[in-house]
Design a protein around this motif. Structure first.
Motif: not given
Ligand code: RP5
Length: 163
Positions: A2, A31, A50-51, A53-56
């Protein structure tokens, strides 16, 4: 892997899209957002959170002029940040210096002015450290690059020999 790509303005997209396209060649759909360190600081903070938390795993941030964006992103995350200086003014020298001259303890990996493709490749290399498939793709990319140089040299030698 990511990856998140952030740019300070829509005027940065013309250059930054080259990096996004190259990430796509490695099967990475990042993203992508426009968020300015100066004009939309709250949006920037929320996007980075957000990123995270999403695992970026890697952030790529491109900006021109005062170009505080990559440094501010670095202040909001512990993930690696790659900064792309863009030639919005002064040929991009202002942005290059703003991005590269981070204070000790807060690194931003800075590529050349307009170096969106190298930023993408550096992100791929970071991912390839633990992703075997990405490692294989990056190895193939480098091999293709070497073959292209060999072909160009062969053409040049033919021309020099008058063939
Ligand atoms: C920076 O100012 C942006 O990253 C852009 O490179 C530059 C000019 O922005 P615009 O005035 O085109 O929106 O913050």
């Amino acid at each position: 892997m990511r990856v998140a790509v952030i740019m300070g303005s829509d005027s940065d997209w013309e250059v930054m899209q080259k990096g996004v396209a190259l990430l796509g060649e490695f099967g990475i759909l990042p993203a992508v957002t426009i968020a300015s360190a100066h004009r939309t600081p709250e949006k920037l903070r929320a996007f980075v959170a957000e990123q995270e938390a999403a695992g970026t795993e890697v952030f790529i941030a491109g900006a021109g002029a005062a170009a505080h964006l990559p440094g501010v992103v670095a202040s909001l995350t512990e993930k690696p940040v790659i900064g792309v200086p863009l030639a919005a003014s002064l040929g991009g020298l202002d942005a290059l210096l703003a991005i590269v001259q981070m204070p000790s303890g807060m690194p931003v990996a800075t590529v050349a002015i307009g170096g969106a493709k190298n930023a993408a490749l550096l992100a791929v290399q970071i991912g390839a450290v633990h992703d075997a498939e990405l490692k294989r793709k990056f190895h193939a990319y480098r091999a293709e690059q070497a073959e292209a140089v060999a072909r160009k040299d062969a053409d040049l030698q033919d021309k020099l020999a008058g063939k």
